[in-house]
Design an enzyme around this catalytic site. Structure first.
Site, PDB file in Angstrom:
ATOM      1  N   GLU A   1      39.015  37.571  50.054  1.00 25.58           N
ATOM      2  CA  GLU A   1      40.280  38.194  50.481  1.00 25.58           C
ATOM      3  C   GLU A   1      40.376  38.146  51.994  1.00 25.58           C
ATOM      4  OE1 GLU A   1      41.070  41.401  47.114  1.00 25.58           O
ATOM      5  OE2 GLU A   1      39.503  42.104  48.450  1.00 25.58           O
TER       6      GLU A   1
ATOM      7  N   CYS B   1      44.614  49.242  45.246  1.00 25.04           N
ATOM      8  CA  CYS B   1      44.790  49.582  46.668  1.00 25.04           C
ATOM      9  C   CYS B   1      46.194  49.285  47.171  1.00 25.04           C
ATOM     10  CB  CYS B   1      43.760  48.827  47.504  1.00 25.04           C
ATOM     11  SG  CYS B   1      43.697  47.056  47.165  1.00 25.04           S
TER      12      CYS B   1
HETATM   13  O1  FUB Z   1      37.686  47.555  49.117  1.00 26.27           O
HETATM   14  C1  FUB Z   1      38.819  48.400  49.084  1.00 26.27           C
HETATM   15  C2  FUB Z   1      40.064  47.571  48.912  1.00 26.27           C
HETATM   16  O2  FUB Z   1      39.988  46.902  47.657  1.00 26.27           O
HETATM   17  C3  FUB Z   1      40.261  46.476  49.909  1.00 26.27           C
HETATM   18  O3  FUB Z   1      40.888  46.849  51.080  1.00 26.27           O
HETATM   19  C4  FUB Z   1      41.058  45.505  49.137  1.00 26.27           C
HETATM   20  O4  FUB Z   1      41.071  44.217  49.700  1.00 26.27           O
HETATM   21  C5  FUB Z   1      40.413  45.550  47.776  1.00 26.27           C
HETATM   22  O5  FUB Z   1      39.324  44.702  47.722  1.00 26.27           O
HETATM   23 ZN    ZN Z   2      45.312  46.033  48.518  1.00 26.58          ZN
END
Ligand code: FUB
Ligand code: ZN
Length: 669
Positions: free
Chosen positions: A324, A415
């Site tokens: 990501e 999230c």
């Molecule tokens: O790890 C917490 C949140 O979940 C991250 O900010 C997102 O990218 C997802 O992986």
């Molecule tokens: Zn998110």
């Protein structure tokens, strides 16, 4: 000796006073002082209030997120969701509900929020620790949590991440309601952190940043320097841990966590994009509050890198799905673009802070581009369907399991929806800012801002139909005549800048000076850092008018973006456009937009909650499989604002259009 002690006391008083005083030179006008009447944003904020917030609380309940807190209070049961950061969805929804309550009284919602805060408070351990993944059953915590407090923090336990979101939510709740019930929980937890971490205590680089921003918010409320010092301490822990620096794997070399080198040596936007945005936002806060020039040097370089090499044309960031994360310089593929919604939200946080620090409109240009495009694409028009990833191109012939092609109600890792819940109602806080009698108008959103300039009241009312129309009207209404420098942002997009870098540019350059009228008469103004500055003595009911030309612009990419060579994207005002299957006979991947294409624009109130569409005669490429022929024909193409795609079912979408038929890809499957 006594003299020395006095001096020391004086110096520390001076430091304390100075620490209190030093801050962003420019201060935002808080969301609580701005009331909106804006067609575009008020309806979104209302949908967020009536649909998204209740749906989010419901999901927090139905998925077991609330139950986790109840079980943590009783130290009984089994953590019943998946991720150790699931607590944050409750915090973020409370944060969004608080912003909403600040401007819209809703006793039932306020009562529900209070009841949740009570549940959260009961889950807090006596020393302030709050983390359901461990407290439910400390002897057998969730495996990601690790067998003891904090030992997995540098990896994936997210203990400090949970704290950070709690601090953000508690601060918003306190600001919005004046109540201390949530704030007290947060302060108790922050005091635990201050006792646990720091020089001579535990050291860790938080595994997912945000605690730094959260601590700063608590510092602003309490003035307690321990919180600010701890935020800086956490930031300075990065780059200390030993990784395999030669590994190309970003998890093994620390890049994923922005932990590969000390932050002051970092010069590229790298690693997990949400983590990065929260780190840079925290660094900007701490730099503003301490005057740390090494931080400022680093964030300036990182910002330039992001905006000149790592940002999609609609403002999204974080191109690569695996991790990501940010890709390499110019690695911005269309077919596999990841673009997490949370990363766009983080970019809004960071760009706002960079503006407050430097006073340059380029940061607001990036913020606006993100806000109106790659961020709100993350939430459906219904307010209850979401994108976690934001595609740049969807074709019938290419699919990837990690990339979404249609919206979902929620996600196991949710999230993004809950980050949307808290961002949307905070929008009023991004419109105005102030430095003494310099008053900045950054976003063109109808409504009234209530400011104080030299202790006198000033109301600024905006009436416009932005982003559809470039006509802007302001009423400047001081309680009595006052000298002020009104600074109206003249967006980069009316000055031949698709974004403030060479990454994207307009194909046709046109330079027109914007005329500004005060009470019907043209006025002289200076351009400074992207703002039209009108300095005068303002009187009650002064009217300001200007028009931002909204021509359809053809945007070309820097030739380093291999995926976009020979292609064009379409922009009108702050909005990027795309073609979607629904308006184009079921296909978007066969459209060719030649150089001389003439676009017509029309506002359609019945389409997608009201949008201006672009129409043009273009070419479409048609393949007749049976006859094995390829032909082109003229076709009317309709383009819609990018943010509004995927609200009418699943199908093709494209942002970049080839300008001519040059190559045909032969697929043998
Ligand atoms: O790890 C917490 C949140 O979940 C991250 O900010 C997102 O990218 C997802 O992986
Ligand atoms: Zn998110």
């Amino acid at each position: 000796m006594i003299k020395n002690i006095c001096l020391l006391a004086l110096v520390s008083c001076w430091f304390a006073a100075n620490a209190q005083k030093q801050d962003y030179p420019i201060q935002p006008v808080p969301f609580t002082s701005v009331k909106l009447t804006d067609h575009f944003w008020s309806s979104r904020i209302e949908t967020n209030r009536t649909v998204t917030i209740p749906a989010s609380f419901k999901r927090c309940d139905s998925t077991g997120r609330i139950k986790n807190f109840v079980m943590a209070a009783e130290h009984k049961g089994k953590f019943c969701t998946v991720y150790p950061f699931d607590d944050t969805d409750i915090y973020k929804t409370i944060e969004g509900a608080s912003y909403s309550l600040a401007v819209h009284s809703d006793p039932a919602l306020a009562k529900y929020v209070d009841s949740l805060i009570a549940i959260v408070g009961r889950a807090q351990e006596p020393d302030g620790y709050l983390y359901t993944a461990r407290s439910i059953n400390p002897a057998h915590p969730l495996s990601a949590a690790g067998p003891e407090r904090w030992i997995n923090e540098g990896k994936l336990s997210h203990e400090l991440y949970n704290c950070g979101h709690m601090f953000e939510a508690a601060a918003a709740h306190y600001m919005a309601t004046g109540q201390r019930n949530f704030l007290n929980i947060a302060l108790k937890n922050a005091d635990l952190l201050a006792r646990t971490f720091g020089p001579g205590k535990k050291h860790v680089a938080p595994g997912h940043e945000i605690v730094e921003m959260g601590l700063v918010r608590l510092y602003r409320i309490t003035g307690k320097t321990d919180y600010l010092n701890l935020a800086k301490f956490f930031i300075d822990q990065r780059g200390i841990k030993q990784y395999d620096k030669h590994s190309k794997n970003p998890y093994e070399n620390g890049v994923y966590f922005q932990d590969n080198e000390p932050v002051i040596d970092q010069d590229e936007a790298e690693g997990h994009a949400v983590r990065a945005m929260y780190l840079y936002s925290g660094m900007t806060d701490v730099a503003a509050l301490t005057g740390d020039t090494a931080y400022i040097k680093a964030i300036d370089k990182i910002w330039n890198n992001m905006v000149t090499k790592k940002m999609y044309v609609q403002g999204s960031i974080g191109a690569v799905g695996d991790g990501e994360r940010f890709g390499d310089n110019y690695e911005l593929p269309n077919a596999t673009a990841y673009n997490e919604t949370c990363a766009a939200i983080g970019s809004v946080f960071w760009n706002q802070r960079m503006f407050l620090l430097h006073g340059d409109s380029k940061y607001i240009d990036v913020m606006e581009k993100t806000l109106y495009n790659g961020l709100i694409s993350g939430v459906g028009l219904d307010g209850k369907s979401f994108f976690y990833t934001n595609a740049m191109q969807v074709t019938d012939s290419f699919n990837h399991p990690d990339l979404e092609r249609e919206r979902s109600g929620w996600f196991v890792c949710s999230c993004c929806p809950t980050n949307v819940v808290r961002l949307i109602p905070s929008i009023p806080g991004y419109i105005y800012a102030q430095n003494g009698n310099d008053v900045y108008v950054n976003l063109f959103i109808s409504g009234t801002g209530n400011l104080k300039v030299n202790n006198k009241e000033l109301k600024i009312t905006q009436q416009n139909n932005y982003p559809w129309d470039g006509g802007l009207a302001f009423t400047i209404d001081p309680s009595s005549a006052m000298d002020l420098n009104l600074k109206i942002r003249i967006p980069g997009w009316v000055q031949n800048q698709a974004i403030p870098s060479t990454l994207y540019s307009y194909q046709q350059v046109s330079v027109q000076k914007i005329e500004i009228k005060v009470n019907g008469k043209p006025v002289d103004y200076q351009m400074k850092n992207g703002y039209a500055v009108i300095s005068k003595k303002w009187k009650k009911n002064d009217k300001v008018e200007l028009t931002l030309p909204m021509d359809v612009q053809r945007v070309a990419a820097n030739i380093a973006l291999v995926d976009d060579i020979g292609k064009v994207a379409l922009q009108r005002g702050p909005l990027m456009y795309c073609a979607e299957w629904k308006d184009n006979n079921g296909k978007a991947s066969n459209l060719v937009v030649p150089k001389n294409t003439v676009f017509e624009t029309a506002y359609d109130p019945s389409l997608l909650n009201g949008v201006t569409v672009l129409k043009a005669t273009v070419k479409s490429v048609n393949i007749d499989e049976a006859a094995q022929t390829v032909t082109t024909e003229n076709k009317t193409m309709t383009a819609i604002p990018y943010y509004s795609w995927a609200n009418r079912g699943k199908g093709e979408m494209t942002v970049w259009f080839p300008e001519k038929v040059k190559y045909i890809e032969l697929i043998t499957k």
